[in-house]
Design an enzyme around this catalytic site. Structure first.
Site, PDB file in Angstrom:
ATOM      1  N   LYS A  42      20.999 -15.837 -12.501  1.00  0.00           N
ATOM      2  CA  LYS A  42      21.623 -15.639 -13.804  1.00  0.00           C
ATOM      3  C   LYS A  42      22.209 -14.245 -13.943  1.00  0.00           C
ATOM      4  O   LYS A  42      23.044 -14.008 -14.776  1.00  0.00           O
ATOM      5  CB  LYS A  42      20.561 -15.811 -14.898  1.00  0.00           C
ATOM      6  CG  LYS A  42      19.982 -17.177 -15.013  1.00  0.00           C
ATOM      7  CD  LYS A  42      18.987 -17.124 -16.214  1.00  0.00           C
ATOM      8  CE  LYS A  42      17.815 -17.963 -15.939  1.00  0.00           C
ATOM      9  NZ  LYS A  42      16.779 -17.821 -17.001  1.00  0.00           N
ATOM     10  N   GLY A  43      21.717 -13.310 -13.112  1.00  0.00           N
ATOM     11  CA  GLY A  43      22.043 -11.897 -13.296  1.00  0.00           C
ATOM     12  C   GLY A  43      23.523 -11.580 -13.379  1.00  0.00           C
ATOM     13  O   GLY A  43      23.944 -10.731 -14.155  1.00  0.00           O
ATOM     14  N   ASP A  98      25.294  -9.128  -9.384  1.00  0.00           N
ATOM     15  CA  ASP A  98      25.065  -8.089 -10.385  1.00  0.00           C
ATOM     16  C   ASP A  98      24.753  -6.744  -9.724  1.00  0.00           C
ATOM     17  O   ASP A  98      25.305  -5.716 -10.090  1.00  0.00           O
ATOM     18  CB  ASP A  98      23.947  -8.491 -11.354  1.00  0.00           C
ATOM     19  CG  ASP A  98      22.676  -8.976 -10.638  1.00  0.00           C
ATOM     20  OD1 ASP A  98      22.647  -9.008  -9.388  1.00  0.00           O
ATOM     21  OD2 ASP A  98      21.711  -9.317 -11.342  1.00  0.00           O
ATOM     22  N   ASP A 101      20.562  -4.315  -3.942  1.00  0.00           N
ATOM     23  CA  ASP A 101      19.420  -3.397  -3.900  1.00  0.00           C
ATOM     24  C   ASP A 101      18.986  -3.277  -2.428  1.00  0.00           C
ATOM     25  O   ASP A 101      19.543  -2.475  -1.680  1.00  0.00           O
ATOM     26  CB  ASP A 101      18.349  -4.024  -4.800  1.00  0.00           C
ATOM     27  CG  ASP A 101      17.132  -3.161  -4.997  1.00  0.00           C
ATOM     28  OD1 ASP A 101      17.251  -1.944  -4.884  1.00  0.00           O
ATOM     29  OD2 ASP A 101      16.040  -3.701  -5.263  1.00  0.00           O
ATOM     30  N   LYS A 129      22.676   0.029  -5.286  1.00  0.00           N
ATOM     31  CA  LYS A 129      21.608   1.031  -5.141  1.00  0.00           C
ATOM     32  C   LYS A 129      21.457   1.313  -3.658  1.00  0.00           C
ATOM     33  O   LYS A 129      20.561   0.775  -2.997  1.00  0.00           O
ATOM     34  CB  LYS A 129      20.288   0.423  -5.626  1.00  0.00           C
ATOM     35  CG  LYS A 129      19.898   0.732  -7.039  1.00  0.00           C
ATOM     36  CD  LYS A 129      18.445   0.312  -7.222  1.00  0.00           C
ATOM     37  CE  LYS A 129      18.250  -0.388  -8.524  1.00  0.00           C
ATOM     38  NZ  LYS A 129      16.869  -0.907  -8.679  1.00  0.00           N
ATOM     39  N   PHE A 150      15.096   1.093 -11.915  1.00  0.00           N
ATOM     40  CA  PHE A 150      15.237  -0.293 -12.343  1.00  0.00           C
ATOM     41  C   PHE A 150      16.078  -0.320 -13.622  1.00  0.00           C
ATOM     42  O   PHE A 150      15.769   0.352 -14.591  1.00  0.00           O
ATOM     43  CB  PHE A 150      13.853  -0.909 -12.597  1.00  0.00           C
ATOM     44  CG  PHE A 150      13.911  -2.383 -12.806  1.00  0.00           C
ATOM     45  CD1 PHE A 150      13.994  -3.249 -11.721  1.00  0.00           C
ATOM     46  CD2 PHE A 150      13.912  -2.920 -14.083  1.00  0.00           C
ATOM     47  CE1 PHE A 150      14.063  -4.620 -11.909  1.00  0.00           C
ATOM     48  CE2 PHE A 150      13.984  -4.293 -14.287  1.00  0.00           C
ATOM     49  CZ  PHE A 150      14.062  -5.143 -13.192  1.00  0.00           C
ATOM     50  N   VAL A 151      17.147  -1.090 -13.588  1.00  0.00           N
ATOM     51  CA  VAL A 151      18.066  -1.109 -14.730  1.00  0.00           C
ATOM     52  C   VAL A 151      18.147  -2.496 -15.358  1.00  0.00           C
ATOM     53  O   VAL A 151      17.867  -3.507 -14.709  1.00  0.00           O
ATOM     54  CB  VAL A 151      19.483  -0.646 -14.319  1.00  0.00           C
ATOM     55  CG1 VAL A 151      19.483   0.827 -13.942  1.00  0.00           C
ATOM     56  CG2 VAL A 151      20.053  -1.495 -13.177  1.00  0.00           C
ATOM     57  N   ASP A 157      18.048  -8.397 -16.199  1.00  0.00           N
ATOM     58  CA  ASP A 157      16.913  -8.562 -17.112  1.00  0.00           C
ATOM     59  C   ASP A 157      15.673  -7.822 -16.656  1.00  0.00           C
ATOM     60  O   ASP A 157      15.577  -7.383 -15.505  1.00  0.00           O
ATOM     61  CB  ASP A 157      16.538 -10.043 -17.202  1.00  0.00           C
ATOM     62  CG  ASP A 157      15.846 -10.544 -15.918  1.00  0.00           C
ATOM     63  OD1 ASP A 157      16.378 -10.271 -14.819  1.00  0.00           O
ATOM     64  OD2 ASP A 157      14.775 -11.163 -16.018  1.00  0.00           O
TER      65      ASP A 157
HETATM   66  P1  5GP Z   1      18.294  -7.375  -3.198  1.00  0.00           P
HETATM   67  O1  5GP Z   1      18.094  -8.710  -2.550  1.00  0.00           O
HETATM   68  O2  5GP Z   1      19.570  -6.690  -2.838  1.00  0.00           O
HETATM   69  O3  5GP Z   1      17.089  -6.492  -3.018  1.00  0.00           O
HETATM   70  O4  5GP Z   1      18.268  -7.615  -4.748  1.00  0.00           O
HETATM   71  C1  5GP Z   1      19.225  -8.301  -5.406  1.00  0.00           C
HETATM   72  C2  5GP Z   1      18.669  -8.859  -6.691  1.00  0.00           C
HETATM   73  O5  5GP Z   1      17.512  -8.159  -7.139  1.00  0.00           O
HETATM   74  C3  5GP Z   1      19.688  -8.706  -7.782  1.00  0.00           C
HETATM   75  O6  5GP Z   1      20.558  -9.804  -7.810  1.00  0.00           O
HETATM   76  C4  5GP Z   1      18.821  -8.586  -9.017  1.00  0.00           C
HETATM   77  O7  5GP Z   1      18.548  -9.856  -9.531  1.00  0.00           O
HETATM   78  C5  5GP Z   1      17.542  -7.963  -8.525  1.00  0.00           C
HETATM   79  N1  5GP Z   1      17.505  -6.502  -8.818  1.00  0.00           N
HETATM   80  C6  5GP Z   1      17.595  -5.494  -7.929  1.00  0.00           C
HETATM   81  N2  5GP Z   1      17.549  -4.293  -8.541  1.00  0.00           N
HETATM   82  C7  5GP Z   1      17.428  -4.562  -9.859  1.00  0.00           C
HETATM   83  C8  5GP Z   1      17.348  -3.721 -11.030  1.00  0.00           C
HETATM   84  O8  5GP Z   1      17.390  -2.484 -11.013  1.00  0.00           O
HETATM   85  N3  5GP Z   1      17.246  -4.375 -12.226  1.00  0.00           N
HETATM   86  C9  5GP Z   1      17.199  -5.736 -12.322  1.00  0.00           C
HETATM   87  N4  5GP Z   1      17.107  -6.239 -13.553  1.00  0.00           N
HETATM   88  N5  5GP Z   1      17.282  -6.539 -11.244  1.00  0.00           N
HETATM   89  C10 5GP Z   1      17.393  -5.959 -10.023  1.00  0.00           C
END
Ligand code: 5GP
Length: 180
Positions: A42-43, A98, A101, A129, A150-151, A157
């Site tokens: 949903k992000g 969105d 990370d 990030k 964390f945002v 969300d």
């Molecule tokens: P990754 O797989 O790159 O670690 O993370 C991607 C997903 O983690 C994003 O689509 C998001 O849903 C969640 N995520 C990563 N960092 C944040 C953050 O700072 N805030 C929020 N709300 N979700 C995050």
């Protein structure tokens, strides 16, 4: 809602201007091509809607829903809860996220979609990030680089709250101990 916010990292105006720029670049790059925009629920729902509105060439819109995240920690395990409606054969696919990370979600999505034979497969992300990266992934269209915090807001969300904030925000530490 705003009483839970410690500070704003990216303002509504900055977001609006950046999305317009990204839409212009995408419209230029994909002119004359069959573009499929894939929003990741949903992000990225809100960002996808805003970005899609700024794309000025013919394009189709589809969505996937992936789950991978519990609370504030990435589990690195992904599950597809909703798959695409349409085939990707010979289409130019732009995955809209969105935030990138660790990069594990994008890596998973690339591995998942590549076998469907798209003509090209690229990524647009509102936020990045880079300091948290675990796997190397390419982000072709990037909104903002942010520090390791964390945002929430603009679709992002914390425990399903704060998605409707119009800015990218950092929450007060006590919010996590209260709801965590
Ligand atoms: P990754 O797989 O790159 O670690 O993370 C991607 C997903 O983690 C994003 O689509 C998001 O849903 C969640 N995520 C990563 N960092 C944040 C953050 O700072 N805030 C929020 N709300 N979700 C995050």
């Amino acid at each position: 809602m705003y009483e839970d916010i410690e500070r704003v990292l990216v303002t509504e105006e900055e977001i609006r201007a950046k999305i317009k720029e990204m839409g212009e670049a995408i419209s230029r790059d994909y002119a004359g091509k069959e573009l499929v925009v894939v929003g990741i629920l949903k992000g990225a729902a809100l960002f996808t809607a805003d970005l899609f509105r700024q794309i000025t060439i013919p394009a189709t819109l589809d969505f996937m829903r992936i789950v991978s995240y519990a609370g504030t920690k990435s589990t690195g395990v992904h599950r597809v809860l909703l798959d695409l409606e349409y085939e990707l054969d010979n289409k130019h696919v732009l995955v809209v996220e969105d935030i990138v990370d660790t990069g594990l979600t994008i890596r998973f999505l690339m591995d998942y979609l590549k076998p469907r034979n798209p003509a090209s497969l690229r990524v647009a992300s509102l936020l990045d990030k880079p300091s948290r990266r675990k796997v190397d992934v390419e982000i072709h269209y990037k909104g903002f680089e942010i520090p390791d915090e964390f945002v929430v807001g603009m679709g992002l969300d914390y425990n399903e709250k704060y998605r409707n904030l119009r800015e990218i925000c950092v929450l007060k530490p006590e919010v996590y101990t209260r709801q965590g």
